[in-house]
Structures are given as structure tokens and as C-alpha cells.
Design a protein around this motif. Structure first.
Motif, PDB file in Angstrom:
ATOM      1  N   VAL A 164       0.845  -1.194   0.000  1.00  0.00           N
ATOM      2  CA  VAL A 164       0.000   0.000   0.000  1.00  0.00           C
ATOM      3  C   VAL A 164       0.879   1.243   0.000  1.00  0.00           C
ATOM      4  N   ALA A 165       1.932   1.214   0.806  1.00  0.00           N
ATOM      5  CA  ALA A 165       2.862   2.348   0.840  1.00  0.00           C
ATOM      6  C   ALA A 165       3.518   2.560  -0.518  1.00  0.00           C
ATOM      7  N   LYS A 166       3.878   1.473  -1.192  1.00  0.00           N
ATOM      8  CA  LYS A 166       4.513   1.585  -2.508  1.00  0.00           C
ATOM      9  C   LYS A 166       3.530   2.112  -3.554  1.00  0.00           C
ATOM     10  N   VAL A 167       2.269   1.672  -3.487  1.00  0.00           N
ATOM     11  CA  VAL A 167       1.247   2.174  -4.411  1.00  0.00           C
ATOM     12  C   VAL A 167       1.008   3.664  -4.149  1.00  0.00           C
ATOM     13  N   ILE A 168       0.938   4.056  -2.888  1.00  0.00           N
ATOM     14  CA  ILE A 168       0.746   5.477  -2.555  1.00  0.00           C
ATOM     15  C   ILE A 168       1.943   6.296  -3.034  1.00  0.00           C
ATOM     16  N   GLU A 169       3.130   5.747  -2.883  1.00  0.00           N
ATOM     17  CA  GLU A 169       4.348   6.427  -3.332  1.00  0.00           C
ATOM     18  C   GLU A 169       4.324   6.677  -4.837  1.00  0.00           C
ATOM     19  N   ILE A 173      -5.104  -2.016  -9.857  1.00  0.00           N
ATOM     20  CA  ILE A 173      -4.348  -1.257  -8.859  1.00  0.00           C
ATOM     21  C   ILE A 173      -4.717  -1.670  -7.438  1.00  0.00           C
ATOM     22  N   PRO A 174      -6.010  -1.670  -7.054  1.00  0.00           N
ATOM     23  CA  PRO A 174      -6.294  -2.117  -5.679  1.00  0.00           C
ATOM     24  C   PRO A 174      -6.057  -3.612  -5.466  1.00  0.00           C
ATOM     25  N   LEU A 175      -6.252  -4.430  -6.505  1.00  0.00           N
ATOM     26  CA  LEU A 175      -6.082  -5.868  -6.344  1.00  0.00           C
ATOM     27  C   LEU A 175      -4.630  -6.294  -6.232  1.00  0.00           C
ATOM     28  N   MET A 176      -3.733  -5.537  -6.851  1.00  0.00           N
ATOM     29  CA  MET A 176      -2.327  -5.966  -6.831  1.00  0.00           C
ATOM     30  C   MET A 176      -1.709  -5.861  -5.442  1.00  0.00           C
ATOM     31  N   VAL A 177      -2.331  -5.117  -4.549  1.00  0.00           N
ATOM     32  CA  VAL A 177      -1.834  -5.048  -3.172  1.00  0.00           C
ATOM     33  C   VAL A 177      -1.944  -6.413  -2.496  1.00  0.00           C
ATOM     34  N   PHE A 178      -2.964  -7.188  -2.852  1.00  0.00           N
ATOM     35  CA  PHE A 178      -3.195  -8.485  -2.228  1.00  0.00           C
ATOM     36  C   PHE A 178      -2.592  -9.641  -3.013  1.00  0.00           C
ATOM     37  N   GLU A 236       5.269  -6.092  -8.860  1.00  0.00           N
ATOM     38  CA  GLU A 236       6.191  -5.113  -9.452  1.00  0.00           C
ATOM     39  C   GLU A 236       5.898  -4.907 -10.942  1.00  0.00           C
ATOM     40  N   ARG A 237       5.586  -5.986 -11.650  1.00  0.00           N
ATOM     41  CA  ARG A 237       5.299  -5.891 -13.087  1.00  0.00           C
ATOM     42  C   ARG A 237       4.036  -5.077 -13.336  1.00  0.00           C
ATOM     43  N   VAL A 238       2.964  -5.364 -12.575  1.00  0.00           N
ATOM     44  CA  VAL A 238       1.702  -4.635 -12.758  1.00  0.00           C
ATOM     45  C   VAL A 238       1.884  -3.168 -12.388  1.00  0.00           C
ATOM     46  N   LEU A 239       2.630  -2.904 -11.323  1.00  0.00           N
ATOM     47  CA  LEU A 239       2.879  -1.519 -10.923  1.00  0.00           C
ATOM     48  C   LEU A 239       3.624  -0.769 -12.026  1.00  0.00           C
ATOM     49  N   LYS A 240       4.591  -1.433 -12.633  1.00  0.00           N
ATOM     50  CA  LYS A 240       5.359  -0.809 -13.720  1.00  0.00           C
ATOM     51  C   LYS A 240       4.489  -0.587 -14.953  1.00  0.00           C
ATOM     52  N   GLU A 241       3.647  -1.574 -15.298  1.00  0.00           N
ATOM     53  CA  GLU A 241       2.796  -1.463 -16.479  1.00  0.00           C
ATOM     54  C   GLU A 241       1.733  -0.375 -16.318  1.00  0.00           C
TER      55      GLU A 241
END
Length: 115
Positions: A9-14, A42-47, A55-60
């Protein structure tokens, strides 16, 4: 598990400013309102269990376009053209490009040939 979720969550917020998923509606030039589909990745990748997938989904999903709010360049309408040209050249030669913008803009507006 709770610690992993908190870190993600912290990384997504960042990275929230680059995820660019804030607008849910768009309006085209004809005034037609179109609704965007919500992106649940985005919300699902936290879990997500797998760190590599996270990391891949966050980058994409990240859009790394630099977002800078441009400042308005003020006018110098009461300065004569010869003084504008002189100050503009001085500032450019000194490397003071931020200050030279005002003079350059005004010179271009007043006399395009001289600019």
C-alpha cells in the motif's frame, strides 16, 4: 501478511502520481461524455501473493510522463523594444534563462523580426 500489504500500500501510494487513474469521465470536443472503466488491477495488486507480479503490474500501470504545472510568463508591456532586446541578450549570455523568458516573450509579441 499484514506487513506485506502495508508495504505494498505504501509503494502504491508512493507511485500514486504516476498511476494516472484519477479521471473516470472524459468529454470530447463535441461535448459527448464518456465514462472510463474502472481499473481494478491497482487495488487488487496489493493483495497479490507474488512479488514479481506486483512489481510488473505496478510498472505497467505507471505512466512516467512528467507532470509540471507551467507558470504564467508575465508581460513587460511598458518596456521599450530596444531595452527588451538589450536585457534579453544580456540574460541569455549570462545563462539566466528563467529571467530571460519574460523579455523574450515580450520582444516576440512586440517585434517578431527583432526576436
Amino acid at each position: 501478511m499484514k506487513n506485506r500489504i502495508e508495504k505494498r500500500v505504501a509503494k502504491v501510494i508512493e507511485n500514486a502520481d504516476t498511476l494516472d487513474k484519477r479521471a473516470y469521465l472524459t468529454i470530447d470536443c463535441d461535448g459527448v461524455v464518456k465514462r472510463k472503466e474502472m481499473n481494478f488491477s491497482i487495488p487488487l495488486m496489493v493483495f497479490c501473493e507474488n512479488d514479481e507480479i506486483f512489481e510488473r503490474v505496478l510498472k505497467e500501470e505507471s505512466n512516467k510522463i512528467e507532470r509540471i504545472k507551467e507558470k504564467k510568463i508575465e508581460r513587460l508591456s511598458n518596456v521599450p523594444v530596444d531595452k527588451l532586446k538589450e536585457n534579453f541578450m544580456k540574460l541569455v549570455i549570462k545563462g539566466e534563462l528563467e529571467f530571460s523568458k519574460k523579455y523574450g516573450k515580450e520582444l516576440a509579441l512586440k517585434d517578431k523580426e527583432e526576436f
